[in-house]
Design an enzyme around this catalytic site. Structure first.
Site, short mmCIF file in Angstrom:
data_model
loop_
_atom_site.label_atom_id
_atom_site.label_comp_id
_atom_site.label_asym_id
_atom_site.label_seq_id
_atom_site.Cartn_x
_atom_site.Cartn_y
_atom_site.Cartn_z
CB SER A 1 26.41 45.80 43.73
OG SER A 1 27.75 45.77 43.28
CE LYS B 1 24.32 49.92 40.50
NZ LYS B 1 24.66 48.56 40.99
CB SER C 1 28.61 48.58 41.71
OG SER C 1 27.39 47.91 41.54
N1 GLN Z 1 32.15 43.84 43.94
C1 GLN Z 1 31.67 42.85 43.05
C2 GLN Z 1 32.25 43.07 41.67
O1 GLN Z 1 33.00 43.97 41.54
C3 GLN Z 1 30.16 42.85 42.98
C4 GLN Z 1 29.62 43.93 42.14
C5 GLN Z 1 28.14 43.85 41.96
O2 GLN Z 1 27.44 43.19 42.72
N2 GLN Z 1 27.66 44.51 40.93
O3 GLN Z 1 31.98 42.40 40.74
#
Ligand code: GLN
Length: 492
Positions: free
Chosen positions: A178, A79, A154
């Site tokens: 995410s 990532k 994400s």
């Molecule tokens: N969807 C959640 C957010 O937007 C989690 C994102 C994540 O785990 N990085 O914060």
């Protein structure tokens, strides 16, 4: 060989050991798939073919010299939130589009030590804020199952590369879901470890008390191999925990499903917006686990209504503080011709950050401001503790807790859901981070549109081996994790 990408990590390892193919051949095979298929998916931000082939050659040399480990020469994707020395590390943001990291994140360094070959850096929502990968400066990643759908986020790039067989496994990070939600949307397996199990050093910070890196792969077995490489104490991360690391691969069959108590939180299955197909597939998977010996126990997790508001105060609050370092002065994007220092800050940040990141900085700054700190931030921290206690109470009764990973399957790209609708889609994953617990997503079937559905299993602290073992045994009796999207079946 045209089908090397169909092998499991263990099979790849054996094939390399028996010299059925070299790491160079394996790496070239993936690079070719990336070159031919990724225009349609947009999962890579940076592909590093030269470095990958050099690492593959080094791995082949090591093997010839008799010094190879189990993972030596197997490719992976990171990532783009993990710093990689000499390679662009963007976090999906225009702000870091020009940032070449001078050092490796601990996860990256450990992967290298294990002999893994880096194929490149994959797409993500900007600074890991989002659930669709549409917030990336580099454009949305497409879901390999249906190219007009999002892969989740994400870590959408990580999930998509695995689902399209552009990499055998990938690293992801999970602040509020995410790893698990994109794994669910793309029909793969993903583990969010206990907070402190995987080092955050060199992992670009979103919300430091919630962020945790972990593996994403087709199966629990493949995730276990990557966990063996990346987990462990790191003195450069003060929140990483000095505690013995399990051998996740050796433990894959250790958890006895007979007598395993799986908690079913009654509040979770009545959530508004839970799609009927998702509910049905998850319930079927639980029946299957019951047939394998587990006992289902109804439990109470009464704080569910507090998850979304608590997370969406604490995460933006920490983010607003973490992201203050991007000021246009030290590194990253700088606006042109600033008239004075204030203009430099304001325009660098307004031009360098996308809309969702700016929204969160505003929310976080507001929640931390002197007049509202007690009413919002301190209150949210108290509720966070109650949420954790709710889980600890549940774990007196059961071994693991089951739920869907997300209330729906993948959305259409550009479905223009408003932010709050998207936040509500995180209902099943957020509390796990607030409590610091480990959790895993396993693919358990498809909805009527042929989009993957995911089961989430939440464990008590340090139960990664148990979670991987449960899913591994489930995967010995089912084949959801081996099913492939049409696009993944294309040979190159
Ligand atoms: N969807 C959640 C957010 O937007 C989690 C994102 C994540 O785990 N990085 O914060």
């Amino acid at each position: 060989m045209t089908d090397l990408h169909l092998l499991s990590i263990q099979e790849m390892s054996e094939g390399l050991a028996k010299a059925q193919f070299s790491s160079r051949e394996l790496t070239q095979h993936y690079l070719q798939r990336i070159a031919q298929l990724d225009q349609r998916i947009n999962s890579f931000i940076t592909v590093t073919p030269e470095q990958a082939l050099a690492e593959a050659d080094a791995a082949d040399q090591l093997r010839k010299a008799g010094n190879a480990g189990v993972l030596t020469g197997i490719p992976l994707a990171h990532k783009d939130i993990f710093c990689t020395q000499g390679i662009k590390t963007s976090a999906g943001s225009k702000m870091l589009d020009n940032f070449i990291s001078p050092y490796d994140a601990t996860v990256v360094a450990k992967a290298k030590q294990a002999g893994l070959v880096t194929l490149g850096k994959v797409n993500m929502d900007e600074f890991a804020m989002g659930s669709t990968t549409e917030n990336s400066y580099y454009g949305a990643t497409k879901n390999p199952w249906q190219l007009d759908c999002v892969p989740g986020g994400s870590s959408g790039g990580s999930a998509a590369v695995v689902a399209a067989d552009l990499a055998p496994f990938a690293t992801g990070t999970d602040t509020g879901g995410s790893i698990r939600q994109p794994a669910s949307f793309c029909g793969i397996t993903g583990l969010k470890p206990t907070y402190g199990r995987v080092s955050r050093f060199g992992m670009i910070a979103y919300a430091s008390s919630l962020d945790q890196g972990g593996p994403m792969a087709r199966s629990a077995e493949d995730c276990a191999y990557l966990m063996n490489a990346i987990a462990g104490h790191d003195e450069r991360d003060s929140t990483s925990v000095n505690r013995e690391v399990d051998n996740y691969v050796a433990n894959l069959n250790k958890t006895d499903l007979k007598g395993l108590r799986i908690g079913i939180p009654k509040q979770y299955f009545n959530v508004q917006g839970l799609a009927a197909d998702v509910k049905a597939r998850v319930e079927e998977s639980l029946k299957q686990l019951e047939q394998l010996g587990a006992t289902l126990v109804e439990i109470d997790l009464s704080m569910v209504d507090a998850y979304v508001p608590t997370y969406y105060l604490i995460a933006p609050a920490e983010a607003s503080s973490n992201l203050s370092r991007y000021d246009g002065v030290r590194y990253g994007y700088r606006c042109e011709n600033p008239s004075d220092l204030n203009d430099l800050y304001t325009r660098s940040r307004s031009e360098g950050f996308g809309e969702e990141v700016q929204r969160r900085i505003l929310i976080g700054t507001y929640a931390l401001s002197a007049g509202y700190y007690d009413a919002y931030y301190v209150k949210a921290q108290k509720v966070r503790r109650l949420i954790q206690q709710d889980f600890l109470k549940a774990f007196e009764q059961v071994d693991v807790i089951a739920s869907p990973s997300a209330p729906t399957t993948a959305y259409k790209i550009g479905a223009s859901l408003d932010p709050v609708e998207l936040y509500l889609g995180d209902i099943y994953t957020l509390a796990v981070n607030l409590a610091g617990l480990p959790a895993i997503n396993a693919p358990v079937g498809f909805d009527a549109q042929q989009l993957p559905v995911g089961l989430q299993l939440i464990g008590n602290y340090w139960s990664e081996s148990q979670l991987l073992s449960i899913v591994h045994q489930y995967q010995q009796h089912t084949d959801w994790h081996t099913q492939r999207a049409e696009l993944a079946k294309e040979t190159v």
